[in-house]
Design an enzyme around this catalytic site. Structure first.
Site, PDB file in Angstrom:
ATOM      1  N   GLU A  43      -6.964   7.074  12.144  1.00 20.39           N
ATOM      2  CA  GLU A  43      -7.794   7.586  11.052  1.00 20.39           C
ATOM      3  C   GLU A  43      -9.286   7.607  11.397  1.00 20.39           C
ATOM      4  O   GLU A  43     -10.127   7.565  10.503  1.00 20.39           O
ATOM      5  CB  GLU A  43      -7.527   6.784   9.779  1.00 20.39           C
ATOM      6  CG  GLU A  43      -6.118   7.026   9.256  1.00 20.39           C
ATOM      7  CD  GLU A  43      -5.811   6.291   7.964  1.00 20.39           C
ATOM      8  OE1 GLU A  43      -5.295   6.932   7.034  1.00 20.39           O
ATOM      9  OE2 GLU A  43      -6.078   5.086   7.890  1.00 20.39           O
ATOM     10  N   LYS A  44      -9.594   7.726  12.679  1.00 24.11           N
ATOM     11  CA  LYS A  44     -11.004   7.737  13.066  1.00 24.11           C
ATOM     12  C   LYS A  44     -11.725   9.018  12.650  1.00 24.11           C
ATOM     13  O   LYS A  44     -12.953   9.074  12.641  1.00 24.11           O
ATOM     14  CB  LYS A  44     -11.148   7.516  14.570  1.00 24.11           C
ATOM     15  CG  LYS A  44     -10.441   8.517  15.459  1.00 24.11           C
ATOM     16  CD  LYS A  44     -10.638   8.163  16.934  1.00 24.11           C
ATOM     17  CE  LYS A  44      -9.840   9.064  17.860  1.00 24.11           C
ATOM     18  NZ  LYS A  44      -8.376   8.826  17.732  1.00 24.11           N
ATOM     19  N   ASN A  74       0.844  -1.197   0.000  1.00 20.76           N
ATOM     20  CA  ASN A  74       0.000   0.000   0.000  1.00 20.76           C
ATOM     21  C   ASN A  74       0.875   1.241   0.000  1.00 20.76           C
ATOM     22  O   ASN A  74       1.743   1.392   0.871  1.00 20.76           O
ATOM     23  CB  ASN A  74      -0.897   0.033   1.246  1.00 20.76           C
ATOM     24  CG  ASN A  74      -1.801   1.245   1.279  1.00 20.76           C
ATOM     25  OD1 ASN A  74      -2.792   1.303   0.571  1.00 20.76           O
ATOM     26  ND2 ASN A  74      -1.463   2.213   2.112  1.00 20.76           N
ATOM     27  N   GLU A  75       0.682   2.110  -0.987  1.00 21.65           N
ATOM     28  CA  GLU A  75       1.368   3.397  -1.025  1.00 21.65           C
ATOM     29  C   GLU A  75       2.854   3.270  -0.664  1.00 21.65           C
ATOM     30  O   GLU A  75       3.327   3.794   0.341  1.00 21.65           O
ATOM     31  CB  GLU A  75       0.690   4.403  -0.088  1.00 21.65           C
ATOM     32  CG  GLU A  75      -0.715   4.780  -0.514  1.00 21.65           C
ATOM     33  CD  GLU A  75      -1.355   5.841   0.366  1.00 21.65           C
ATOM     34  OE1 GLU A  75      -2.303   6.493  -0.079  1.00 21.65           O
ATOM     35  OE2 GLU A  75      -0.902   5.997   1.532  1.00 21.65           O
ATOM     36  N   GLU A  79      -8.320   5.068  -4.113  1.00 24.35           N
ATOM     37  CA  GLU A  79      -8.757   5.734  -2.882  1.00 24.35           C
ATOM     38  C   GLU A  79      -9.139   7.182  -3.171  1.00 24.35           C
ATOM     39  O   GLU A  79      -8.477   7.866  -3.953  1.00 24.35           O
ATOM     40  CB  GLU A  79      -7.638   5.757  -1.827  1.00 24.35           C
ATOM     41  CG  GLU A  79      -7.293   4.435  -1.204  1.00 24.35           C
ATOM     42  CD  GLU A  79      -6.257   4.604  -0.105  1.00 24.35           C
ATOM     43  OE1 GLU A  79      -6.127   5.732   0.438  1.00 24.35           O
ATOM     44  OE2 GLU A  79      -5.564   3.621   0.219  1.00 24.35           O
TER      45      GLU A  79
END
Length: 662
Positions: A360-361, A159-160, A312
């Protein structure tokens, strides 16, 4: 089975006439009873694809060698029964804490030697043999277990990719990489110019990554380290890619690029992927957010050489800016349709369900904290319905462009050095200014590497390419020789592949092409400073040029040290800009050059804030302006979004869109 399939699978093998719609799904964060509610809401929203497992390594391998796949078995079965395809990720972007604890050599070090420990993500050294071993092992077992699962449609590796490492293991790999590139220390010393500041190397053991230095670092050493880093990360990707290909040669493989990220040579990476995908997060407060999105979309489509995947985006707010505002009503739909207009056959998000815990909430989800009644989720449902309506006609369609903007990561790396005439000449800033001028002129563009085949394009635009190889210069000359138009910005062609300044401060062949006898001095400008030219003002940069008398047209500087000297030269179909014109004159100049090259917008008389893109037989109209607007569209067209037939004109609401079929 051979790791390389006879038929290289593509995005079309997954989409099968649809536009993929969905996002990252992290069910390990939730009680299992929530999963059934998730798939119910996914079906209601038109979700047909989710990416699973991106950050699940510690769940899949809670301790060294012990696998826990039971929960993933149940999830894959549930998604398949619900008609939702799975893009299965290898979980190697975030190793579990036990790996760093047992193998501290897997942890990267920064240029000061500080260890980056677990507790976040991407905490791995691309050069670590131990990391690569464990990453391959979990990938092997994952691929073997799910190769024949009917839910599996595609692989997503890591990922990334975005890690750097200045540690000892990376240093050893860097030396190996340099041996392969140069063959000898003598060749390395020549390429790096080590005669300067007594940097001559007499033993390979003396060569290190560009760690913290007392003063300025060797710029070619830094350039090669960036090349090396991109290559090491690519090795990590291809190692896992080859494992999953061996098990599933019929399924495509991707990894998600970050938009215009400096650390990867994405031209080279794209050649190793079956599907090119990108993560895209324009700032909803940015009045030019749509243009920055268009730039990334054009670049990704060009890397893919066709349809691509928006892996994304955010349904609402992100969590990493200083101030994180949500997307206003309608903006998510508008920007998603923009991606489809510019070639996307997949529109996906991070993430499906907004997290309640962790870093990341506060990052939005397709299903936010407000639940299914929340505005963001209701807009997701509308978008899902829109994509289903247009997919049969948009899917697989090509976006035509008569203009190519040249871009090269190696040139970016070379120009982005500590000691240069001006640190204000930031490469993304200049690239964005030129692309913005073309976008505002309603001119659709591709991107291309300076050594690519350019014969399909009538006009080539070079905002800035500090480093140009001889092959790239030959390519530009050949384009003009066969009747193509070239518009070139300052600080282009001043260095060769080793960042060695060319005699005269610019390649002699380019000087001749533009009608320049001598480039006497670079005159960078301060922030906010400008120079007056005949008909416009220039920003950021200026140059003391002497013309050779062969130019067909010269626009001079007016006043100051450069009074009367050329600001812009045109010799035949080749233009050179020694400054950055303010936005409107730059737009006017590029519009004029395009018109002489025979390139026109999709429609005449388009309002300023309306974006028009043709994809296949469809015409996308997107209203980025402050209010409703009417667009003249000669003829009769059917709007796939509303089912309405329009004759000669279309009215778009605020943030409205139309997808017109003749």
């Amino acid at each position: 089975m051979d790791a390389t399939p006879t038929h290289r699978p593509t995005l079309a093998d997954v989409t099968r006439g649809r536009i993929l719609f969905g996002g990252d799904y992290n069910p390990e964060q939730w009680p299992e009873e929530t999963w059934h509610e998730d798939v119910r809401l996914m079906r209601a929203a038109g979700v047909n694809s989710v990416t699973v497992g991106v950050f699940s390594w510690s769940r899949l391998e809670p301790e060294p060698g012990r696998r826990d796949f039971d929960w993933l078995d149940r999830l894959m079965d549930l998604l398949h029964a619900s008609g939702v395809g799975v893009v299965l990720a290898t979980p190697t972007a975030s190793p579990p804490p036990w790996l760093g604890h047992l193998h501290p050599e897997t942890l990267p070090r920064d240029e000061d030697g500080h260890v980056e420990r677990w507790g976040g993500r991407q905490h791995f050294s691309h050069s670590s043999a131990a990391y690569r071993h464990h990453a391959a092992a979990i990938t092997e077992d994952l691929a073997a277990r799910y190769a024949r699962h009917p839910a599996l449609t595609m692989w997503h590796i890591n990922n990334e990719y975005c890690t750097y490492d200045w540690g000892d293991e990376a240093a050893a790999r860097f030396r190996d990489w340099l041996r392969h590139r140069y063959g000898s220390l003598a060749a390395l010393n020549e390429a790096w110019g080590t005669a300067f500041w007594s940097q001559h190397y007499g033993d390979w053991a003396q060569v290190l990554p560009p760690r913290r230095a007392h003063y300025l670092k060797n710029p070619t050493q830094v350039l090669d380290f960036r090349r090396f880093t991109s290559d090491m990360l690519l090795e990590c990707f291809t190692a896992e890619r080859d494992i999953v290909r061996r098990h599933t040669p019929h399924l495509p493989v991707t990894t998600n690029f970050m938009p215009l990220w400096e650390g990867q040579d994405a031209w080279r990476w794209a050649e190793e992927e079956d599907v090119v995908s990108v993560d895209l997060y324009p700032d909803p407060r940015d009045p030019l957010g749509a243009q920055s999105g268009a730039l990334v979309q054009d670049m990704t489509r060009s890397q893919a050489r066709g349809p691509w995947m928006l892996m994304e985006q955010a349904a609402g707010a992100v969590n990493w800016r200083v101030v994180n505002q949500p997307k206003p009503r309608g903006l998510n739909r508008l920007w998603s349709l923009q991606a489809v207009a510019r070639g996307a056959d997949a529109v996906c998000y991070f993430q499906w369900r907004q997290s309640r815990q962790g870093a990341e909430k506060f990052h939005s989800g397709m299903l936010g904290h407000a639940g299914e009644r929340g505005r963001a989720h209701q807009e997701i449902r509308q978008l899902g319905a829109d994509l289903a309506r247009i997919a049969p006609h948009a899917h697989g369609g090509r976006v035509g462009a008569g203009i190519a903007v040249l871009h090269d990561w190696h040139s970016w790396w070379a120009g982005d050095q500590e000691a240069r005439p001006s640190r204000l000449t930031d490469y993304p800033r200049i690239l964005g200014a030129w692309h913005r001028a073309l976008w505002q002129a309603h001119l659709t563009t591709d991107f291309a590497h300076p050594e690519h085949d350019l014969t399909a394009y009538r006009m080539i635009v070079v905002p800035q390419l500090h480093l140009l190889t001889d092959a790239a210069v030959d390519n530009l000359l050949a384009h003009v020789a066969r009747g193509g138009t070239l518009v070139c910005g300052f600080l282009t062609g001043l260095a060769d592949q080793d960042d060695r300044i060319r005699p005269g401060g610019m390649d002699a062949r380019l000087r001749d092409l533009f009608g320049i006898r001598t480039l006497h001095e670079w005159w960078p400008l301060e922030e906010g400073e400008s120079v007056r030219c005949a008909g416009f003002r220039g920003t950021l940069w200026s140059e003391e040029l002497e013309a050779d008398g062969t130019a067909d047209e010269i626009t001079p500087y007016q006043g100051g040290e450069l009074d009367g000297l050329p600001a812009v030269l045109r010799k035949g179909r080749a233009w050179y800009l020694s400054t950055l014109p303010e936005p409107e004159p730059l737009r006017a100049l590029l519009t004029r050059a395009a018109a002489t090259a025979g390139v026109r917008p999709p429609l005449d008389g388009l309002p300023d804030h309306v974006e028009a893109v043709r994809r296949g037989t469809l015409l996308f109209l997107l209203n980025h302006g402050p209010g409703p607007v009417t667009v003249d569209v000669p003829g009769t067209h059917h709007d796939l979004l509303t089912g309405t037939t329009h004759t000669d004109r279309v009215t778009l609401d605020h943030r409205g869109a139309a997808v017109l079929r003749p």
